[in-house]
Design an enzyme around this catalytic site. Sequence first.
Site, PDB file in Angstrom:
ATOM      1  N   GLU A  90     -20.449 -10.345 -22.585  1.00 19.56           N
ATOM      2  CA  GLU A  90     -19.722 -10.629 -23.822  1.00 19.56           C
ATOM      3  C   GLU A  90     -20.584 -10.454 -25.056  1.00 19.56           C
ATOM      4  O   GLU A  90     -20.121  -9.952 -26.082  1.00 19.56           O
ATOM      5  CB  GLU A  90     -19.145 -12.042 -23.776  1.00 19.56           C
ATOM      6  CG  GLU A  90     -17.905 -12.209 -22.904  1.00 19.56           C
ATOM      7  CD  GLU A  90     -18.222 -12.276 -21.429  1.00 19.56           C
ATOM      8  OE1 GLU A  90     -17.290 -12.206 -20.611  1.00 19.56           O
ATOM      9  OE2 GLU A  90     -19.420 -12.409 -21.089  1.00 19.56           O
ATOM     10  N   HIS A 159     -13.966 -23.649 -17.734  1.00 19.05           N
ATOM     11  CA  HIS A 159     -12.953 -22.628 -18.000  1.00 19.05           C
ATOM     12  C   HIS A 159     -11.686 -23.215 -18.607  1.00 19.05           C
ATOM     13  O   HIS A 159     -10.637 -22.578 -18.566  1.00 19.05           O
ATOM     14  CB  HIS A 159     -12.584 -21.894 -16.702  1.00 19.05           C
ATOM     15  CG  HIS A 159     -13.655 -20.978 -16.202  1.00 19.05           C
ATOM     16  ND1 HIS A 159     -13.471 -20.179 -15.095  1.00 19.05           N
ATOM     17  CD2 HIS A 159     -14.903 -20.736 -16.644  1.00 19.05           C
ATOM     18  CE1 HIS A 159     -14.578 -19.480 -14.873  1.00 19.05           C
ATOM     19  NE2 HIS A 159     -15.453 -19.802 -15.807  1.00 19.05           N
TER      20      HIS A 159
END
Length: 367
Positions: A90, A159
């Site tokens: 990322e 998450h």
Amino acid sequence: MLAIARQRMLGQSFKKILPAVSVLRSYSSAAKQITVREALNSALDEEMSADPKVFLMGEEVGEYQGAYKITKGLLEKYGPERVLDTPITEAGFTGIGVGAAYYGLKPVVEFMTFNFSMQAIDHIINSAAKSNYMSAGQISVPIVFRGPNGAAAGVGAQHSQCYAAWYASCPGLKVLSPYNSEDARGLLKAAIRDPDPVVFLENELLYGESFPVSDEVLDSSFCLPIGKAKIEREGKDVTITAFSKMVGYALKVSEMLERDGIYAEVINLRSIRPLDRSTINTSVRKTNRLITVEEGFPQHGVGAEICASVVEESFSYLDAPVERIAGADVPMPYAANLERMAVPQVEDIFRAAKRACYRSVPLAATA
């Protein structure tokens, strides 16, 4: 492979949770129903067709057609130069996207989940959000960071976070969070066309949900204004603000309250930054009561900002204490029973509304 494993893990949990977000919805001039997934996909397709500077990048957005199939069919239509599969890095591909925006391109960067944006937060905050100001307006950064945000089902603490308040606290960013198909389509088009960086927070539990849309929404020119909330249901007794999946919960609560003679006004925020303070305060001055609903942590949350705005601008109109409904102030548990206790439920909002309207028995009276 990462997406395949994640989808298998979530599959069974989705079957249990999706019915809970299906609530009665009323729309005028509805022509057909489309899913949130289809709304996002069509918005990307139309904006890429209209502007050759728009391109997509992220993990598995091309060959796999997106971890949640939001980018389905776009690689075949626009080719690998405009739909770029990236490594699992990322920090790397977000930095490339910001650099491309500096030079006039319009990247749409997908995070498989916004939890992974933590790896790239320096590029989002220190580069994308601040460059226009630090360059005295000479550098525009027309980039969209999009992907699923907030709690899903059974994926644990790392998450499951909601990043609405995180990114909305940063000047230079615009933060949008759609609820239904109209929101998803209109707001994503607005985000791509905007000259500034936009954080676009979706909810993966809503991707497969179908909503009615009008012919106007399906028109390629359709676009929603950034910074404007929508009153999903009008009422006179209590204001409920919400965004993303929680809008559906608030609408369900409004139906339950109506059976008790309480008429709630439900506001779909749509835009977290800029926040539509005018619509919120106008509603509170009519209903004299406020409940804020969000999945994120309560401390320094979106609801806290809304409460501050109402206290500053409409305090004398309040007839009851403000109620904040938010996620529990703990990392998300993995166990299903504890996970349910950690995120707001319909009954939590319902009880708060009854308290605000003085229709419930005080806890002290039951002792």
